[in-house]
Scaffold this active site. Structure first.
Site, PDB file in Angstrom:
ATOM      1  N   THR A 144       0.832  -1.211   0.000  1.00 13.26           N
ATOM      2  CA  THR A 144       0.000   0.000   0.000  1.00 13.26           C
ATOM      3  C   THR A 144       0.863   1.256   0.000  1.00 13.26           C
ATOM      4  OG1 THR A 144      -1.512  -1.236   1.423  1.00 13.26           O
ATOM      5  CG2 THR A 144      -1.970   1.098   1.163  1.00 13.26           C
TER       6      THR A 144
ATOM      7  N   TYR B 206       7.288  -0.268   8.159  1.00  9.42           N
ATOM      8  CA  TYR B 206       6.529   0.971   7.975  1.00  9.42           C
ATOM      9  C   TYR B 206       7.465   2.143   7.670  1.00  9.42           C
ATOM     10  CZ  TYR B 206       3.321   4.784   9.160  1.00  9.42           C
ATOM     11  OH  TYR B 206       2.560   5.914   9.139  1.00  9.42           O
TER      12      TYR B 206
END
Ligand code: UDP
Length: 325
Positions: free
Chosen positions: A96, A150
């Site tokens: 994503t 992340y």
């Protein structure tokens, strides 16, 4: 007035940004797949004549291109976020957060659209410095620890954005958010303040991980949104990374005490080992404090609400949610 696309516009920060852009007279298209975003975050503006909402994912390149068409400014906030969510699903985080950003940057460069890229203080990793400035080194842990997926994914986004700026003159600004908080933030993905406030409103205990000596700075989402819009409207800001957040540090134990004091001083703090909270392969960032002088110098503004004011606002909102009357 400009036509703006806000990816992740139904999310916590995105919905506040959308409201503020509408208030300033802009036209807004929201693209959100309602995974961590919620339709209800846009309740206050859902009927607004200058707002349109597209329900779908930034990972769909056709939908992304359609949503970008005709926009002058693109605020790219859609991402897999939250330490818990990210630790639970590193594949989704990487998919994503990286590929769609590249598609977006390429299209924006071709159409000469202005872009804001939402990044995160997680890119500094566990840098041991007292205060982090934008040119500091990134200190990630090993790839066996999913948390770092992340920060790494967002660091790649930053590399890409800066490269598109240098190579194609893309007018892009990158903001690294530091613990943004406020109404509409939910605790499911690990965010500490909504969790503590929920626990306190239920009568406690408030569960602090490890010894509570971890340090963070919390900024109100309204002030963060103001910073984003000002950066995008400042041509000299383009091509740089900015820390966006509060520079007033507080320990997590102190944060818990301040919430307890406001809700009910009889509530107790309970301490929980990281292993029991996040599992064996988790690593926390012990201290995270930004230097925001680059932001302040560029736009003449920085988030400055006190933690007390911020907590009052969040507790008021949470109480309204629990008891709308
Ligand atoms: N934290 C905590 N209890 C919770 C959630 C978080 O003590 O229920 C701690 C967490 O270990 C971290 C800090 O609060 O040190 C901030 O956590 P959050 O997930 O909100 O943000 P981040 O770690 O990304 O700064």
């Amino acid at each position: 007035m400009a036509r703006c696309l806000v990816t992740g516009g139904a999310g916590f920060i995105g919905s506040h940004l959308t409201e503020q852009l509408l208030e300033l007279g802009h036209e807004v298209v929201v693209l959100d797949n309602m995974s961590t975003g919620r339709q209800s975050n846009l309740d206050r503006v859902s009927e607004h004549p200058r707002l349109s909402i597209r329900n779908g994912s930034i990972t769909d390149p056709v939908l992304l291109a359609e949503s970008m068409a005709g926009a002058e400014i693109i605020y790219h906030l859609a991402a897999a976020v939250g330490v818990k969510l990210v630790a639970d699903d590193p594949v989704r985080t990487i998919e994503t957060n990286i590929f769609p950003t590249e598609v977006l940057l390429r299209a924006a460069a071709a159409a000469k659209q202005r872009v804001f890229i939402a990044s995160t203080s997680e890119v500094y990793g566990k840098n041991p410095k007292e205060r982090w400035v934008e040119e500091d080194d990134l200190h990630f842990g090993p790839t066996s620890r999913p948390r770092w997926a992340y920060g790494c994914s967002k660091a790649i986004d930053e590399f890409l954005a800066l490269a598109y700026h240098r190579k194609f003159g893309l007018p892009v600004v990158i903001g690294r958010f530091f613990n943004v908080v406020g109404p509409r933030q939910v605790g499911h993905y690990g965010m500490v303040i909504p969790r503590f406030v929920d626990q306190a409103l239920k009568g406690g205990p408030v569960v602090v991980y490890d010894d509570g000596e971890q340090v963070r700075c919390f900024a109100h989402v309204k002030e963060v949104v103001n910073s984003i819009i000002r950066l995008v409207e400042t041509p000299a800001a383009q091509g740089f990374v900015y820390n966006i957040g509060s520079d007033a540090p507080v320990s997590i134990r102190d944060l818990a005490s301040q919430i307890i004091e406001r809700v009910d001083p009889r509530i107790e703090i309970q301490y929980l080992a990281y292993r029991d909270a996040y599992g064996d392969d988790f690593e926390d960032v012990r201290r995270r404090v930004p230097d925001v002088s680059r932001l302040a110098a560029r736009i003449g503004y920085k988030p400055s609400m006190t933690l007390g004011e911020i907590l009052d606002d969040i507790i008021r909102w949470k109480r309204e949610q629990r008891d709308p009357d």
